[in-house]
Every structure is written in C-alpha cells, then in structure tokens.
Design a protein around this motif. Structure first.
Motif, PDB file in Angstrom:
ATOM      1  N   PRO A  58       3.622 -55.964  78.987  1.00  0.00           N
ATOM      2  CA  PRO A  58       4.861 -56.600  79.458  1.00  0.00           C
ATOM      3  C   PRO A  58       4.601 -57.561  80.618  1.00  0.00           C
ATOM      4  N   PHE A  59       5.392 -58.645  80.658  1.00  0.00           N
ATOM      5  CA  PHE A  59       5.265 -59.595  81.761  1.00  0.00           C
ATOM      6  C   PHE A  59       6.650 -59.862  82.331  1.00  0.00           C
ATOM      7  N   TYR A  60       6.725 -59.894  83.646  1.00  0.00           N
ATOM      8  CA  TYR A  60       8.003 -59.997  84.337  1.00  0.00           C
ATOM      9  C   TYR A  60       8.083 -61.222  85.250  1.00  0.00           C
ATOM     10  N   SER A  61       7.027 -62.006  85.300  1.00  0.00           N
ATOM     11  CA  SER A  61       6.994 -63.170  86.181  1.00  0.00           C
ATOM     12  C   SER A  61       5.915 -64.115  85.692  1.00  0.00           C
ATOM     13  N   ILE A  62       5.880 -65.291  86.286  1.00  0.00           N
ATOM     14  CA  ILE A  62       4.840 -66.246  85.945  1.00  0.00           C
ATOM     15  C   ILE A  62       3.467 -65.719  86.367  1.00  0.00           C
ATOM     16  N   SER A  63       3.429 -64.905  87.420  1.00  0.00           N
ATOM     17  CA  SER A  63       2.162 -64.308  87.854  1.00  0.00           C
ATOM     18  C   SER A  63       1.598 -63.388  86.789  1.00  0.00           C
ATOM     19  N   ASP A  64       2.459 -62.529  86.224  1.00  0.00           N
ATOM     20  CA  ASP A  64       2.006 -61.620  85.166  1.00  0.00           C
ATOM     21  C   ASP A  64       1.439 -62.396  83.988  1.00  0.00           C
ATOM     22  N   ALA A  65       2.119 -63.472  83.604  1.00  0.00           N
ATOM     23  CA  ALA A  65       1.674 -64.254  82.452  1.00  0.00           C
ATOM     24  C   ALA A  65       0.368 -64.989  82.745  1.00  0.00           C
ATOM     25  N   LEU A  66       0.228 -65.518  83.957  1.00  0.00           N
ATOM     26  CA  LEU A  66      -1.014 -66.206  84.320  1.00  0.00           C
ATOM     27  C   LEU A  66      -2.213 -65.270  84.283  1.00  0.00           C
ATOM     28  N   LYS A  67      -1.978 -63.993  84.531  1.00  0.00           N
ATOM     29  CA  LYS A  67      -3.067 -63.008  84.482  1.00  0.00           C
ATOM     30  C   LYS A  67      -3.541 -62.746  83.061  1.00  0.00           C
ATOM     31  N   MET A  68      -2.801 -63.257  82.062  1.00  0.00           N
ATOM     32  CA  MET A  68      -3.242 -63.192  80.661  1.00  0.00           C
ATOM     33  C   MET A  68      -3.734 -64.544  80.155  1.00  0.00           C
ATOM     34  N   THR A  69      -3.706 -65.556  81.023  1.00  0.00           N
ATOM     35  CA  THR A  69      -4.011 -66.924  80.612  1.00  0.00           C
ATOM     36  C   THR A  69      -5.446 -67.287  80.959  1.00  0.00           C
ATOM     37  N   PRO A  70      -6.208 -67.810  80.008  1.00  0.00           N
ATOM     38  CA  PRO A  70      -7.577 -68.263  80.321  1.00  0.00           C
ATOM     39  C   PRO A  70      -7.558 -69.327  81.419  1.00  0.00           C
ATOM     40  N   PRO A  71      -8.678 -69.534  82.094  1.00  0.00           N
ATOM     41  CA  PRO A  71      -8.736 -70.544  83.167  1.00  0.00           C
ATOM     42  C   PRO A  71      -8.359 -71.934  82.669  1.00  0.00           C
ATOM     43  N   GLY A  72      -7.770 -72.714  83.575  1.00  0.00           N
ATOM     44  CA  GLY A  72      -7.490 -74.108  83.266  1.00  0.00           C
ATOM     45  C   GLY A  72      -6.039 -74.456  83.054  1.00  0.00           C
ATOM     46  N   ALA A  73      -5.112 -73.524  83.357  1.00  0.00           N
ATOM     47  CA  ALA A  73      -3.685 -73.843  83.190  1.00  0.00           C
ATOM     48  C   ALA A  73      -3.299 -74.978  84.122  1.00  0.00           C
ATOM     49  N   LEU A  74      -2.750 -76.034  83.562  1.00  0.00           N
ATOM     50  CA  LEU A  74      -2.400 -77.218  84.344  1.00  0.00           C
ATOM     51  C   LEU A  74      -0.916 -77.256  84.662  1.00  0.00           C
ATOM     52  N   LEU A 129       3.721 -67.368  75.192  1.00  0.00           N
ATOM     53  CA  LEU A 129       4.039 -65.950  75.171  1.00  0.00           C
ATOM     54  C   LEU A 129       5.550 -65.814  75.127  1.00  0.00           C
ATOM     55  N   SER A 130       6.053 -64.848  74.354  1.00  0.00           N
ATOM     56  CA  SER A 130       7.505 -64.705  74.282  1.00  0.00           C
ATOM     57  C   SER A 130       7.887 -63.294  73.862  1.00  0.00           C
ATOM     58  N   THR A 131       9.143 -62.969  74.127  1.00  0.00           N
ATOM     59  CA  THR A 131       9.757 -61.766  73.589  1.00  0.00           C
ATOM     60  C   THR A 131      11.055 -62.187  72.915  1.00  0.00           C
ATOM     61  N   MET A 132      11.535 -61.356  71.998  1.00  0.00           N
ATOM     62  CA  MET A 132      12.729 -61.714  71.241  1.00  0.00           C
ATOM     63  C   MET A 132      13.684 -60.531  71.167  1.00  0.00           C
ATOM     64  N   SER A 133      14.954 -60.831  70.921  1.00  0.00           N
ATOM     65  CA  SER A 133      15.979 -59.787  70.922  1.00  0.00           C
ATOM     66  C   SER A 133      15.790 -58.816  69.766  1.00  0.00           C
ATOM     67  N   ILE A 134      15.456 -59.333  68.585  1.00  0.00           N
ATOM     68  CA  ILE A 134      15.193 -58.497  67.410  1.00  0.00           C
ATOM     69  C   ILE A 134      13.766 -58.787  66.950  1.00  0.00           C
ATOM     70  N   PRO A 135      12.862 -57.824  67.033  1.00  0.00           N
ATOM     71  CA  PRO A 135      11.464 -58.073  66.636  1.00  0.00           C
ATOM     72  C   PRO A 135      11.365 -58.488  65.171  1.00  0.00           C
ATOM     73  N   LYS A 136      10.706 -59.616  64.925  1.00  0.00           N
ATOM     74  CA  LYS A 136      10.512 -60.111  63.567  1.00  0.00           C
ATOM     75  C   LYS A 136       9.156 -60.780  63.445  1.00  0.00           C
ATOM     76  N   ASN A 137       8.547 -60.635  62.272  1.00  0.00           N
ATOM     77  CA  ASN A 137       7.431 -61.502  61.898  1.00  0.00           C
ATOM     78  C   ASN A 137       7.804 -62.179  60.579  1.00  0.00           C
ATOM     79  N   ASP A 138       8.928 -62.886  60.639  1.00  0.00           N
ATOM     80  CA  ASP A 138       9.556 -63.487  59.459  1.00  0.00           C
ATOM     81  C   ASP A 138       8.995 -64.881  59.226  1.00  0.00           C
ATOM     82  N   PHE A 139       7.730 -64.934  58.814  1.00  0.00           N
ATOM     83  CA  PHE A 139       7.077 -66.195  58.483  1.00  0.00           C
ATOM     84  C   PHE A 139       5.928 -65.884  57.532  1.00  0.00           C
TER      85      PHE A 139
END
Length: 292
Positions: A58-74, A129-139
């Motif tokens: 789970p991620f709750y802030s931009i900090s949490d997400a950056l900790k999953m992001t490879p180096p080089g985010a611009l 990265l995202s979360t959705m209201s109803i989990p789907k892999n409808d593709f």
C-alpha cells in the motif's frame, strides 16, 4: 483566476510528458510479440482473477510511491481521491484528465494514482501505480511464461502486475519495481533523490514533484484540506532570486486577498511556503503569483 496558473502549467506539462509514454502505450501500444506465437491471449475474461492479485505494498503518499520507483524520476505526481473533499476531487479530475484514462484502462473508478516520468541516462520510461474501487483485470492479456501473475496487455503491450497497487509499466521498469518491492536488502530508488525535500513537508492527497523547472533544482506542490481550510505547500531546492522575490511579494499582498496564513521558512537550501485559505481557488491563485 488566470488560466495559466502554476497547477495548470504543471498539469499540462505532465500530460504532454505522458503523451509520449503512458498514452502511447494506452492507445497505440508498443507490443513485444516475443511470446505471441507460443502463448494464447486470454480473451474470455472473468474480469477478476484473484490469483493475479499478488502485490501488497500500500502507498499513502508520493514518498511511499517513490520508494517503489527505480532511480531517475524526473516528474512525479500522486493523487488520493479517497481523501479529498468533493470540490477538490472535481478540480483534480479537471486538471488531470489522465485519471479518466486510467479509469478506462481498467474499466473501474480510480481511487489513487501515482505517475513517474523516469529518465536514466539516455533511456526514458514511466511508472503508473494505481488502485481502483472495484478490482478488475478486464482486458486481454497473456501470462508471461514462467510466471503466474505477470500480465502483458494485448491492447498496449505494456506489463500489468495486479494488486495494491496495480503496476503498469514497460517490462524493464516493471521488473525493477518488483525487485525493489521484494528485495531483502535496501534498494536504491527515486526516493533517495527527493528525501531531503520530502522530509520537510507533510503528506497530502495531491502532490507533485518536478526536477525539470527553470527556477529551482526541485519543485514541490502539495494540497490538502486541514481543519476546514485548504492548505497549499510549495517547496523549492535552490530557488533562484527571481522566484524568491515573487514569493515575498505574494506574502506582502496576501492578507488583502483573503489568505488566512502565508508563511515562508528557509532551511538551508530549501524554501518552504505554506498558504492557507477556506477557498480552494485562492490557494491555487497564490501559487500562480509565485511561479508566473
């Protein structure tokens, strides 16, 4: 409010950035057909296959997400729609139309989203990265051989790894994200690049980081509702003299414009500005004064 306020400029810049990356994958696709001759796409979907939903980070802030992001985010941004008041949700959805595209990508309502434009050396990539209201892999997808959960989309060719959050990225970036999440050792991530700035601001449901502006080495925007008033924060690393002058001018005139609080804090090379008003658009207009 002027049409080209700071938020509009940044939002437009981010959309333009994604036209060559996320949008290209969404609507044009860069399919890798390496496995297409040996793996049959799944086109008879149950819309939700729980065995694919393996990520639990789970991620709750931009900090949490950056900790999953490879180096080089611009350029990165984080939106948490579940923790915004209705007025703010409406404004954010208008300013960042990419949210609607993510809704379409998964045929569900986006509740949280993070996007990073990544540049490492001569290589450009992205991470969504995202979360959705109803989990789907409808593709339509194929399961990558020798895995049970890594999906290659047939509409775009990008990789999807389902869970919390859902990962959407080119294959190399997706693999790097998995290595970060599941590594037993501390990984080098994009958070390292922005840690000093982010420790000086509070988490917020709307956050942007930009290391591609002319007036500072790093620029941050955060927006939140606190005790009934909208609280906006901007932060700068090595802000130039022109932007510092505009910030001080904005503070001088803030009271007569109905701003409850306008504070400027200097910490080493970092400048932190906080603006508070019960009216959302007044906060946004103040940021316009700073950066235009």
């Amino acid at each position: 409010m002027k049409q080209q306020d700071a938020y509009k400029i940044l939002a437009a810049f981010l959309v333009i950035t994604m036209l060559g990356s996320v949008f290209a994958y969404m609507f044009i696709g860069q399919k890798d057909n390496t496995n297409s001759d040996t793996v049959t796409p799944n086109t008879n979907l149950d819309k939700y296959n729980p065995e694919f939903w393996t990520v639990n980070q789970p991620f709750y802030s931009i900090s949490d997400a950056l900790k999953m992001t490879p180096p080089g985010a611009l350029v990165t941004y984080f939106v948490d729609l579940d923790n915004m008041p209705p007025q703010m949700i409406q404004w954010v959805r208008q300013e960042i139309p990419v949210i609607q595209e993510v809704d379409s990508l998964y045929k569900s309502n986006t509740t949280k989203m993070y996007y990073a434009s990544i540049k490492e050396g001569d290589n450009n990539s992205f991470l969504l990265l995202s979360t959705m209201s109803i989990p789907k892999n409808d593709f339509d997808y194929i399961v990558i051989p020798n895995t049970n959960y890594i999906l290659q989309r047939q509409d775009t060719g990008a990789i999807n790894i389902m869970g919390t959050p859902v990962i959407y990225a080119p294959d190399k970036t997706a693999s790097e994200v998995l290595n970060i999440i599941y590594s037993l050792n501390k990984s080098v991530t994009s958070y390292d690049q922005y840690e000093n700035l982010l420790t000086k601001v509070e988490p917020a449901p709307y956050q942007i980081l930009n290391a591609n502006v002319s007036f500072a080495k790093q620029f941050y925007i955060g927006l939140n509702l606190v005790n009934g008033s909208f609280e906006g924060t901007t932060a700068y690393l090595d802000a130039n003299s022109s932007i510092l002058k505009k910030i001080n001018q904005s503070k001088t005139n803030s009271t007569q414009k109905g701003i409850e609080q306008f504070s400027i804090n200097q910490t080493g090379n970092y400048t932190i500005v906080k603006v508070v008003s019960p009216e959302l658009m007044k906060v946004i207009s103040e940021f316009n004064e700073e950066t235009n």
